[in-house]
Scaffold this motif. Sequence first.
Motif, PDB file in Angstrom:
ATOM      1  N   ALA A 192       5.552 -12.347  -5.742  1.00  0.00           N
ATOM      2  CA  ALA A 192       6.156 -11.860  -4.725  1.00  0.00           C
ATOM      3  C   ALA A 192       4.934 -12.043  -3.742  1.00  0.00           C
ATOM      4  N   GLY A 193       5.286 -12.386  -2.293  1.00  0.00           N
ATOM      5  CA  GLY A 193       4.212 -12.477  -1.366  1.00  0.00           C
ATOM      6  C   GLY A 193       3.795 -10.968  -0.945  1.00  0.00           C
ATOM      7  N   HIS A 194       2.712 -10.448  -0.922  1.00  0.00           N
ATOM      8  CA  HIS A 194       2.143  -9.278  -0.527  1.00  0.00           C
ATOM      9  C   HIS A 194       2.345  -8.854   1.064  1.00  0.00           C
ATOM     10  N   PRO A 195       2.867  -8.064   1.625  1.00  0.00           N
ATOM     11  CA  PRO A 195       2.975  -7.897   2.916  1.00  0.00           C
ATOM     12  C   PRO A 195       1.833  -8.115   4.015  1.00  0.00           C
ATOM     13  N   VAL A 196       0.626  -8.154   3.175  1.00  0.00           N
ATOM     14  CA  VAL A 196      -0.634  -7.949   4.185  1.00  0.00           C
ATOM     15  C   VAL A 196      -1.088  -9.495   3.879  1.00  0.00           C
ATOM     16  N   TRP A 197      -1.076 -10.388   5.183  1.00  0.00           N
ATOM     17  CA  TRP A 197      -1.631 -11.598   5.020  1.00  0.00           C
ATOM     18  C   TRP A 197      -2.106 -11.733   6.475  1.00  0.00           C
ATOM     19  N   ASN A 198      -3.097 -12.576   6.590  1.00  0.00           N
ATOM     20  CA  ASN A 198      -3.657 -12.685   8.013  1.00  0.00           C
ATOM     21  C   ASN A 198      -4.042 -14.105   8.345  1.00  0.00           C
TER      22      ASN A 198
END
Length: 184
Positions: free
Chosen positions: A33-39
């Motif tokens: 899954a993609g982690h909710p913290v991305w920048n």
Amino acid sequence: MIKFGYLPPGFRALWSNERLLNVVEQLIGPNIAGHPVWNLRTKTPQNELTTVPWHQDNAYLDPSSLNTLQPTAWIPLLDATVETGCMQMVRGGHRLGKTATHTCCAGGTWYVDLEEKEMEASLAVDLEKDVVTCEVPFGGMLLLNNCIPHRSLENYSDKVRWSLDLRWQDPTKPNGFYGLKECI
């Protein structure tokens, strides 16, 4: 943007790129899954506020996730060199599986800071020997985990250096985002 419930198609395509997911699968298994913290980050020239100090990504997360492997792909959107403010990592700083004590906030920013003496004492590294400067050309990426101490250097060029960091993890494990967002 995902922070508002929408992820632009270009970011979505990159985050779910088959080649990237194949690498991530080798690290965390088939449940991804993609982690909710991305920048999406800018690093403006000669701006201390965009120079990220030494830290471990775990220092930003709820302690419930400290044993969750969260690989990060750091992707510069132009050549990341020493001059444009590339990253540095500390070789072996993740081996003990510890998150060292960080302080907040560095230089009037929201960045946490891992002092060098603390890093050497807690993570058993030698900064004279273990710092690796990671220049990454446009089209490349740097893959790291959430325990590796790293920082970005100051941008001394006349260009704005853009980068993207994307994270993944096993969706059955805690993401450490304080219950604010689920994995994607």
